[in-house]
Design a protein around this motif. Structure first.
Motif, mmCIF file in Angstrom:
data_model
loop_
_atom_site.group_PDB
_atom_site.id
_atom_site.type_symbol
_atom_site.label_atom_id
_atom_site.label_comp_id
_atom_site.label_asym_id
_atom_site.label_seq_id
_atom_site.Cartn_x
_atom_site.Cartn_y
_atom_site.Cartn_z
ATOM 1 N N ASP A 184 -15.655 10.451 -8.493
ATOM 2 C CA ASP A 184 -16.938 11.267 -8.244
ATOM 3 C C ASP A 184 -16.380 12.536 -7.370
ATOM 4 O O ASP A 184 -17.278 13.573 -7.603
ATOM 5 N N SER A 185 -15.547 12.701 -6.573
ATOM 6 C CA SER A 185 -15.326 13.617 -5.925
ATOM 7 C C SER A 185 -13.688 13.906 -5.562
ATOM 8 O O SER A 185 -13.156 12.855 -4.973
ATOM 9 N N PRO A 186 -13.176 14.934 -5.805
ATOM 10 C CA PRO A 186 -11.640 15.552 -5.242
ATOM 11 C C PRO A 186 -11.571 14.940 -3.893
ATOM 12 O O PRO A 186 -10.347 14.531 -3.223
ATOM 13 N N TYR A 187 -12.656 15.551 -3.127
ATOM 14 C CA TYR A 187 -12.379 15.383 -1.494
ATOM 15 C C TYR A 187 -12.403 13.673 -1.138
ATOM 16 O O TYR A 187 -11.433 13.396 -0.452
ATOM 17 N N ILE A 188 -13.104 13.047 -1.817
ATOM 18 C CA ILE A 188 -13.358 11.748 -1.417
ATOM 19 C C ILE A 188 -11.863 10.987 -2.149
ATOM 20 O O ILE A 188 -11.545 9.974 -1.425
ATOM 21 N N SER A 189 -11.607 11.336 -3.044
ATOM 22 C CA SER A 189 -10.368 10.839 -3.716
ATOM 23 C C SER A 189 -9.444 11.074 -2.914
ATOM 24 O O SER A 189 -8.463 10.168 -2.699
ATOM 25 N N GLN A 190 -8.891 12.405 -2.349
ATOM 26 C CA GLN A 190 -7.860 12.577 -1.848
ATOM 27 C C GLN A 190 -7.902 11.967 -0.342
ATOM 28 O O GLN A 190 -6.955 11.296 0.181
ATOM 29 N N GLN A 191 -8.854 11.907 0.328
ATOM 30 C CA GLN A 191 -9.002 11.435 1.862
ATOM 31 C C GLN A 191 -9.160 9.898 1.766
ATOM 32 O O GLN A 191 -8.515 9.393 2.523
ATOM 33 N N SER A 192 -9.766 9.238 0.719
ATOM 34 C CA SER A 192 -9.665 7.847 0.636
ATOM 35 C C SER A 192 -8.310 7.172 0.293
ATOM 36 O O SER A 192 -7.988 6.243 1.122
ATOM 37 N N ARG A 193 -7.654 8.021 -0.232
ATOM 38 C CA ARG A 193 -6.098 7.755 -0.793
ATOM 39 C C ARG A 193 -5.453 7.705 0.606
ATOM 40 O O ARG A 193 -4.421 7.025 1.007
ATOM 41 N N GLU A 194 -5.737 8.939 1.196
ATOM 42 C CA GLU A 194 -4.863 9.199 2.592
ATOM 43 C C GLU A 194 -5.141 7.995 3.439
ATOM 44 O O GLU A 194 -4.323 7.451 4.166
ATOM 45 N N ALA A 195 -6.596 7.589 3.659
ATOM 46 C CA ALA A 195 -6.695 6.481 4.686
ATOM 47 C C ALA A 195 -6.040 5.458 4.130
ATOM 48 O O ALA A 195 -5.569 4.378 5.025
ATOM 49 N N LEU A 196 -6.413 5.017 2.879
ATOM 50 C CA LEU A 196 -5.723 3.657 2.421
ATOM 51 C C LEU A 196 -4.066 3.614 2.677
ATOM 52 O O LEU A 196 -3.391 2.719 2.912
ATOM 53 N N ASN A 197 -3.569 4.731 2.276
ATOM 54 C CA ASN A 197 -2.033 4.862 2.655
ATOM 55 C C ASN A 197 -1.693 4.480 4.069
ATOM 56 O O ASN A 197 -0.778 3.834 4.518
ATOM 57 N N PHE A 198 -2.499 5.154 4.929
ATOM 58 C CA PHE A 198 -2.300 4.906 6.383
ATOM 59 C C PHE A 198 -2.549 3.275 6.711
ATOM 60 O O PHE A 198 -1.630 2.931 7.465
ATOM 61 N N GLN A 199 -3.644 2.915 6.209
ATOM 62 C CA GLN A 199 -4.044 1.439 6.579
ATOM 63 C C GLN A 199 -3.001 0.381 6.097
ATOM 64 O O GLN A 199 -2.747 -0.506 6.640
ATOM 65 N N ILE A 200 -2.372 0.908 4.906
ATOM 66 C CA ILE A 200 -1.257 0.097 4.391
ATOM 67 C C ILE A 200 -0.028 0.137 5.413
ATOM 68 O O ILE A 200 0.566 -0.784 5.590
ATOM 69 N N THR A 201 0.296 1.346 5.817
ATOM 70 C CA THR A 201 1.196 1.660 6.820
ATOM 71 C C THR A 201 0.970 1.050 7.975
ATOM 72 O O THR A 201 2.096 0.153 8.522
ATOM 73 N N VAL A 202 -0.238 0.717 8.550
ATOM 74 C CA VAL A 202 -0.403 -0.099 9.639
ATOM 75 C C VAL A 202 -0.211 -1.506 9.594
ATOM 76 O O VAL A 202 0.298 -2.345 10.204
#
Length: 118
Positions: free
Chosen positions: A46-64
């Protein structure tokens, strides 16, 4: 001078997208990978911003999640208690910083993150 943590120039992003990302970043504090995974799966096209930021948040939470698993394994030698507390605190701090950046329309890049999802 470029800041590695987040981009300073706000983009022209709809308020709904900003609100979704604020809740996604903050949701990781309580619900681990689930908010970012759900948003990334449902809204990434839906949005390049949502795609990039949700992917960034997902990567961080996987790391956590990985760091918490390692801390749990190290509890038997008592180092795990300290590491678990540090991971917990860093999750809160970085998720809050990401939510503030998202509310301003800035992109945020979490430090210490394994970039597993591209």
């Amino acid at each position: 001078m470029a800041d590695l943590e987040h981009e300073r120039e706000p983009q022209d992003i709809p308020a709904d997208d900003l609100n979704i990302m604020v809740l996604t970043h903050l949701g990781g504090i309580l619900f681990s990978v689930f908010p970012s995974l759900i948003v990334w799966l449902l809204k990434r096209n839906d949005s390049p911003y949502i795609s990039q930021q949700s992917r960034e948040a997902l990567n961080f939470q996987i790391t956590v999640l990985i760091a918490q698993a390692i801390s749990s394994a190290l509890i038997f030698i008592l180092v795990g208690f300290v590491l678990m507390g540090i991971v917990w605190l860093l999750n809160i701090v970085f998720s809050f910083l990401a939510a503030v950046a998202a509310s301003r329309g800035e992109t945020y890049r979490y430090p210490f993150t394994l970039r597993l999802i591209n």
